[in-house]
Design a protein around this motif. Structure first.
Motif, PDB file in Angstrom:
ATOM      1  N   LEU B   6       6.691   9.048 -15.367  1.00 28.21           N
ATOM      2  CA  LEU B   6       5.883   7.846 -14.892  1.00 28.21           C
ATOM      3  C   LEU B   6       5.236   6.996 -15.784  1.00 28.21           C
ATOM      4  N   LEU B   9       7.908   4.435 -16.674  1.00 30.56           N
ATOM      5  CA  LEU B   9       8.693   3.838 -15.650  1.00 30.56           C
ATOM      6  C   LEU B   9       8.656   2.396 -16.134  1.00 30.56           C
ATOM      7  N   TYR B 307      12.003  -1.058  -7.434  1.00 38.50           N
ATOM      8  CA  TYR B 307      10.969   0.088  -7.335  1.00 38.50           C
ATOM      9  C   TYR B 307      10.713   0.237  -5.554  1.00 38.50           C
ATOM     10  N   TYR B 340       1.064  -3.889  -9.910  1.00 38.09           N
ATOM     11  CA  TYR B 340       2.181  -3.447 -10.982  1.00 38.09           C
ATOM     12  C   TYR B 340       1.760  -4.420 -12.257  1.00 38.09           C
ATOM     13  N   THR B 401       3.345  10.150  -4.409  1.00 39.20           N
ATOM     14  CA  THR B 401       3.833   9.331  -5.783  1.00 39.20           C
ATOM     15  C   THR B 401       3.171  10.480  -6.601  1.00 39.20           C
ATOM     16  N   THR B 406      -0.766   3.230 -12.038  1.00 41.01           N
ATOM     17  CA  THR B 406       0.086   2.353 -11.225  1.00 41.01           C
ATOM     18  C   THR B 406       0.793   2.885 -10.157  1.00 41.01           C
ATOM     19  N   ASN B 407       1.559   3.951 -10.313  1.00 40.95           N
ATOM     20  CA  ASN B 407       2.229   4.591  -9.036  1.00 40.95           C
ATOM     21  C   ASN B 407       1.281   4.958  -7.984  1.00 40.95           C
ATOM     22  N   LYS B 408       0.232   5.564  -8.460  1.00 39.88           N
ATOM     23  CA  LYS B 408      -0.840   6.044  -7.621  1.00 39.88           C
ATOM     24  C   LYS B 408      -1.416   5.121  -6.792  1.00 39.88           C
ATOM     25  N   PHE B 410       0.128   2.283  -5.737  1.00 36.14           N
ATOM     26  CA  PHE B 410       1.195   2.092  -4.969  1.00 36.14           C
ATOM     27  C   PHE B 410       1.083   3.122  -3.577  1.00 36.14           C
ATOM     28  N   TRP B 450       7.579   7.554  -3.309  1.00 32.76           N
ATOM     29  CA  TRP B 450       7.740   6.568  -4.443  1.00 32.76           C
ATOM     30  C   TRP B 450       8.846   6.829  -5.399  1.00 32.76           C
ATOM     31  N   SER B 451       9.510   6.002  -5.693  1.00 29.63           N
ATOM     32  CA  SER B 451      10.495   6.314  -6.799  1.00 29.63           C
ATOM     33  C   SER B 451      11.045   4.824  -7.248  1.00 29.63           C
TER      34      SER B 451
END
Lengths: 350, 561
Positions: B6, B9, B307, B340, B401, B406-408, B410, B450-451
Motif C-alpha cells: 500500500l 498503491l 480502487y 485520495y 483495509t 490513505t487506505n485506512k 478509506f 479494500w483493494s
C-alpha cells in the motif's frame, strides 16, 4: 490490625515530623498531612484531575460547544468561519491544484484544533481520546496492581512451592519485552474473526476491554516483584509472630496483618503504573493494535496526525501534549505520594 | 496486476493509453527535451518489491519496471509514452506471427545473434525451457496466462517433470523457430508473451527460484539485488539494438534503486536533487508543496485502474443484493476522491472497466440522476430504502483495509457510512504485507475489503475475468483475486463467449464485455470508488520523462545528462 510504623524501626524523624501533634495520629493521617504540604504534588494532582474532568466532559464539548460528531467523516462538509462558508477539507492552492488539506486550528468553538483527514473536529476527538486513554490507563493499572497484590500476598506468605510456581510464572511474563508481548497478544485478538471468547461473554475485536486486559496483564509482574519482597519481609516480623501466637489463621494473617502494611507500596506504585499504562496504550493504539476505529485514543489521533505533520501538525501535537501533561502530572504526584507514604526514603535522601 | 504494497498503491496501477489519446496526451508535462546518454539515474523506494526477485515469480510493477530493461520476451509492449505504449511489437521474434488453426498455433522466428548478458547466445530451445521453468517455479500466472499451452495441464500437476518440448512449445534450433500449440484460441496470447513472466532466460538458469534475476538480453543487467539496500543495473556489454520499438539502448549508464527511506524523506531527497525519482506515492501532505514549489517536476497521468471495496457476496450481510446496492448508492465518491488527494488525482466511477479501455461504455446506476453514465452525487434516500428492504440493519460489519494512511482513511470513511446506514461497523486494518492475502482467503470470511487493481495488459478480461470470473475464486487460498467470491454461471458463460469471440472479432467482443461490465455492476459485487491517476515526481535534472500506459515511467528513456 497491626500497622508497621516507622518509629518502630527506630527511624529518627526530623523535628517537624516528630512534634507533639503527631502523637495519636494514624500513619494514613500523617501521610495525608505530608502530602498536603507538598504543593508541587498537589498541583500535579489538580492538573491530572482537570484532565480527567475535561476528558470525561467530551460529549458535552462535542454536542453543545463544537456541535460535531467526532466519529463521523465530514470530508465534504463545510463550516462558517468569520461569516464565510469554507470547506472542512480544502483543495490545494498551488499551481497544479494538488492535494486536499484539512482546515487548520480556528481557535474558536468549532474545529478549535482544526480537522483531521476525515474532516473530524480534532479538539473533540482529543477529549474523547482522553476518555479512552484514561479509562484504559486507570483500569489496566488497577487490574495490574490488584492481581499483583493478590499473587504477591499468596506467594510471599505461603512461600515454598506456591511461591516457586507463581514467581516463575511471573518471570515467564517478565521475560518477554513488554511491547513485543502486547503487540503479539493484540495482533492475535484483533485479527480473530470473533474477538476474544471468554466463555460466558465475548469481547468484540473493537472492544476497549481488549487493550485494557492486555495492558493490565502484562504489567502484573512489574508490580508483583516489589510487593512480594515486602510480604516476605513482613511475615517474619514480630507483630505477625504475635498474631500467630494468638492463633490467627492464614486468611487473617494475610488480610489483617500483612495487607495493610503493603497497601502503601501499592498506592505509591499506582499513579506510576497509570502513567506507564497510558503510555503503553498510546503506543499500541498508535500502532493500530490498541483502541480500534471509530473510537479514538490519544495514540490513534497521533497516528492520524502523522500523515498531516507537514501541513496540520496540531492533529498530532494536541494529543501529544495531553499525554505529556498526564504522564508528567502522574509521575510528579506519584513522587509526592511516595514521599508522603514512605518517609524513610525522605530521611535517607537527606 | 495487484500492487506490491500500500505504500506503493498510487504508483502501481496500470495503463491509460487510450485516455492519453482521448485527452490529447493529458500528461501534465509531456516529454521534455530528450537529453543525452550516460550518468547514473538514482531512484528511491521504501522497500524492495515483495516476493521472490525471480522474474518468473515476481508480480509487481516495481520489479517489472526494472525487468523490462534487463530482459526480453518474444514480444514486447512498445517502449514509448502515450497510446503507442500499449502496442505489442516483436522483440526477440523477428515479426508478430499470424496465428493459424483457429488461433491455436503461433510460429515465431527468433532474431539471430542476440546474446544474454553472460555472453551465451540465444537459442530457440531457451524459449521452451523458459516456459517449462515457469511451471517448475510455480509462476503465479502459470495456471492462468499460460494454461492454454498444450501440455500445461500436466505441467501444472507435476511441475518438476514439466515437458513442453514435444507438443506445446516446439523449438527448432537449426531454423531458429519456436512453435506454440494451444489447446484453444487465446486472443490475449501475444500480450501474455510480452510481460516479464515470459522473458526468455539462458539455459544456465536453475529450475528453481533465484535470488537475483538471471542474465537477460536487455540493455542492462543486474549487478546488485540487495533486499535491504537496493538494486543496481549497469549496461549489458553484449547488447546491441535490434528494435528501437521493443528495446532501445537506454540513456543512463547506471540505474540504481535505493531502499530504506520513507516517502517523506524520499520527497525531500528528490526536492534537493539527491535522487531523481521516487517509486512510492508522494504523501498527501506534500502534494500542495510540490504543486507550489516544483510544478515542473510533477507529472500526472491517468491510469487504467480501479480502487474498490469488495463485498463478500457469500457472507452476511452482503450476501443480500439490496444491501450491496444500498452501500453503493450511499457512497459519496467525491469524499473518497478528496481523501485520495483530490479531483486532480482521481475520477469517481461506478463500473468495473476503466474509462477508454477496451469494452468500456460509461455506466453508473449508483448516483443521483443516473443516465449520463457519470457519478454525480450519493442517493441516500434510495440507500436507506434498500437497507430497510434488505432486513440487514443492525448487522455487524468489519471493514478491512491496510494500515497505510490513505487506505485506512478509506476504511474509516466506510465505517462511518455503514454506521449511518444502521450497521455496526468497525475497522480491521492489517499490515500492507498481509492484508491482500488475508482478504483473498475465503477462510477469513472478510465481509468488506479494500483493494485496487490495475491492468496487466489492455484487455477487458484482465479486469472482468480475473476479478469476477468463477475460476478466479479459489476457496481457502491466499491467491484468489476474486475477492467478492462472485461466481455467476450465466455471467461466466458470457465471459467465455466474449473471450472466444475476441479471437476473430475483437470489436464484437468488446460490445459483449460492455454488457458484462453492466451486468456485474448491477450485481454490485463491490463499491467501485474511482479510477486513480499516477503522479510522478522527478528530480530537476531528469529530462525526457515518458509515461507508458503499460509500464508507467520508462526509466531507461530518461536522461540525467
Amino acid at each position: 490490625m497491626a500497622v508497621f510504623e516507622p518509629e518502630a524501626e527506630g527511624i529518627v524523624l526530623d523535628a517537624e515530623e516528630t512534634g507533639g501533634d503527631i502523637v495519636g495520629r494514624s500513619p494514613w493521617a500523617l501521610a495525608g498531612r505530608r502530602l498536603l504540604r507538598n504543593r508541587i504534588s498537589l498541583a500535579a494532582l489538580t492538573l491530572f484531575l482537570l484532565i480527567v474532568v475535561v476528558s470525561f466532559g467530551a460529549p458535552i464539548y462535542a454536542h453543545d460547544i463544537a456541535h460535531t460528531d467526532p466519529f463521523a467523516s465530514n470530508v465534504t462538509g463545510t463550516i462558517k468561519l468569520n461569516g464565510k462558508t469554507v470547506d472542512v477539507i480544502q483543495q490545494g492552492t498551488g499551481k497544479l491544484g494538488l492535494g486536499e488539506t484539512p482546515i487548520g486550528p480556528t481557535w474558536s468553538s468549532q474545529y478549535f484544533l482544526g480537522a483531521d483527514n476525515q474532516g473530524r473536529d480534532v479538539a473533540a476527538r482529543v477529549l474523547y481520546g482522553g476518555r479512552s486513554s484514561l479509562i484504559i490507563g486507570l483500569s489496566s493499572a488497577a487490574l495490574a496492581c490488584l492481581l499483583a497484590l493478590l499473587f504477591a500476598l499468596v506467594a510471599g506468605f505461603f512461600g515454598g512451592f506456591t511461591d516457586t510456581i507463581i514467581s516463575r510464572l511471573m518471570d515467564l511474563v517478565w521475560a518477554f519485552p513488554v511491547y513485543l508481548l502486547a503487540i503479539s497478544l493484540a495482533t492475535v485478538l484483533l485479527t480473530s474473526a470473533h474477538g476474544l471468547n471468554l466463555g460466558l461473554f465475548t469481547l468484540s475485536a473493537s472492544s476497549l476491554w481488549i487493550p485494557l486486559l492486555i495492558i493490565g496483564l502484562i504489567y502484573v509482574p512489574y508490580v508483583y516483584r516489589p510487593i512480594r519482597g515486602q510480604v516476605l519481609s513482613l511475615r517474619e516480623k514480630e507483630f505477625v509472630e504475635a498474631a500467630i501466637a494468638q492463633g490467627a489463621g492464614s486468611f487473617r494473617l494475610i488480610f489483617r496483618e500483612i495487607l495493610p502494611n503493603v497497601l502503601s507500596t501499592v498506592i505509591v506504585l499506582l499513579p506510576l503504573m497509570i502513567a506507564t499504562t497510558i503510555l503503553t496504550e498510546s503506543a499500541l493504539s498508535y500502532l493500530s493494535i490498541g483502541v480500534q476505529a471509530p473510537q479514538a485514543s490519544w495514540g490513534t489521533i497521533i497516528q492520524d496526525g502523522q500523515a498531516l505533520l507537514y501541513t496540520r501538525p496540531w492533529v498530532a501535537i494536541g494529543p501529544g501534549i495531553m499525554i505529556l501533561l498526564t504522564v508528567l502530572a502522574l509521575n510528579v504526584f506519584g513522587d509526592g505520594l511516595r514521599d508522603a507514604l514512605d518517609p524513610r526514603s525522605k530521611v535517607r535522601s537527606r | 496486476m495487484r500492487p506490491r504494497s500500500l505504500f506503493q498503491l498510487l504508483a502501481l496501477f496500470g495503463v491509460a493509453a487510450l485516455v492519453l489519446s482521448a485527452c490529447g496526451g493529458s500528461s501534465k508535462k509531456k516529454s521534455s527535451a530528450a537529453g543525452g546518454s550516460g550518468g547514473t539515474l538514482t531512484t528511491l523506494a521504501q522497500a524492495a518489491a515483495p516476493g521472490s526477485p525471480d522474474p518468473q515469480i515476481n508480480y509487481t510493477l516495481q520489479e517489472w519496471q526494472m525487468l523490462i530493461m534487463t530482459h526480453d520476451g518474444l514480444t514486447a509492449f512498445k517502449k514509448a509514452g502515450g497510446l503507442a505504449g500499449t502496442q505489442v511489437v516483436p522483440d526477440l521474434a523477428t515479426t508478430i506471427p499470424n496465428p493459424t488453426e483457429g488461433g491455436k498455433t503461433y510460429v515465431f522466428t527468433l532474431r539471430k545473434g542476440i546474446k544474454f548478458s553472460d555472453g551465451t547466445t540465444l537459442k530457440a530451445s531457451d524459449v521452451t525451457r523458459t516456459f517449462e521453468r515457469n511451471f517448475a517455479v510455480h509462476g503465479p500466472t502459470a495456471g492462468t496466462f499460460y494454461k492454454t499451452i498444450v501440455g500445461a495441464a500436466a505441467c501444472l500437476k507435476t511441475p518438476a517433470t514439466c515437458d513442453l518440448s514435444k507438443n506445446g512449445v516446439i523449438a527448432d534450433d537449426a531454423n531458429n523457430t519456436v512453435t506454440f500449440h494451444l489447446t484453444s484460441g487465446d486472443p490475449e496470447f501475444l500480450q501474455k508473451l510480452a510481460v516479464p513472466f515470459a522473458s526468455i532466460l539462458p539455459p544456465s538458469t536453475p529450475m528453481k527460484a533465484v535470488q537475483i534475476p538471471p542474465p537477460g538480453t536487455g540493455p542492462y543487467k543486474f549487478v546488485e539485488y540487495n533486499l535491504h539496500k537496493g538494486i543496481k543495473l549497469v549496461r549489458n556489454p553484449f547488447f546491441k539494438v535490434w528494435s528501437k520499438d521493443a528495446q532501445p539502448a537506454g540513456k543512463p549508464d547506471v540505474i540504481i534503486q535505493k531502499f530504506g527511506l520513507g516517502p517523506e524523506a524520499e520527497v525531500t531527497q528528490v526536492e534537493n536533487g539527491q535522487a531523481d525519482w521516487m517509486f512510492d506515492p508522494v504523501p498527501a501532505d506534500r502534494l500542495n508543496e510540490l504543486s507550489n514549489k516544483f510544478p515542473d517536476q510533477v507529472h500526472i497521468n491517468p491510469l487504467t485502474a480501479d480502487y474498490y471495496m469488495a463485498f463478500n457476496v457469500r457472507v452476511p450481510p452482503f450476501n443480500n443484493l439490496d444491501a450491496r446496492r444500498a452501500v453503493n448508492y450511499a457512497t459519496d465518491r467525491n469524499a473518497l476522491v478528496k481523501i485520495y488527494g483530490g479531483p486532480k488525482l482521481a475520477v469517481p466511477s461506478c463500473q468495473i472497466l476503466p474509462p477508454n479501455f477496451p469494452g468500456y461504455k460509461p455506466y453508473c446506476p449508483y448516483t443521483k440522476n443516473p443516465g449520463s453514465g457519470k457519478w454525480t452525487a450519493p442517493d441516500l434516500a434510495k440507500a436507506k430504502q434498500l437497507i430497510a428492504a434488505s432486513g440487514t440493519k443492525g448487522a455487524s460489519v468489519k471493514v478491512n483495509t491496510d494500515t497505510t494512511d490513505t487506505n485506512k482513511a478509506f476504511g474509516l470513511y466506510f465505517v462511518g457510512l455503514l454506521n449511518s446506514l444502521g450497521y455496526k461497523a468497525s475497522l480491521q486494518a492489517l499490515s500492507p504485507d498481509l492484508q491482500y492475502a488475508y482478504c483473498q482467503n475465503s477462510k477469513n470470511k472478510v465481509q468488506f475489503c479494500w483493494s485496487a487493481w490495475s491492468q496487466d495488459y489492455p484487455a477487458a478480461s484482465d479486469f472482468i475475468n480475473i476479478l469476477f470470473g468463477c475460476s478466479s475464486f479459489v476457496p481457502n487460498s491466499d491467491a484468489s483475486p476474486n475477492l467478492s467470491e462472485y461466481c455467476n454461471k450465466s455471467v461466466q458463460a458470457q465471459i467465455d463467449q466474449a473471450l472466444k469471440q475476441a479471437i476473430t472479432d475483437p470489436t464484437g467482443a468488446n460490445v459483449k464485455w460492455a454488457a458484462i461490465d453492466k451486468e456485474i455492476t448491477d450485481q454490485a459485487g463491490w463499491v467501485e470508488m474511482f479510477n486513480p491517476k499516477q503522479l510522478d515526481f522527478t528530480g530537476k535534472r531528469v529530462k525526457g520523462y515518458q509515461f507508458s500506459p503499460q509500464w508507467y515511467f520508462l526509466l531507461d528513456l530518461a536522461s540525467v545528462k
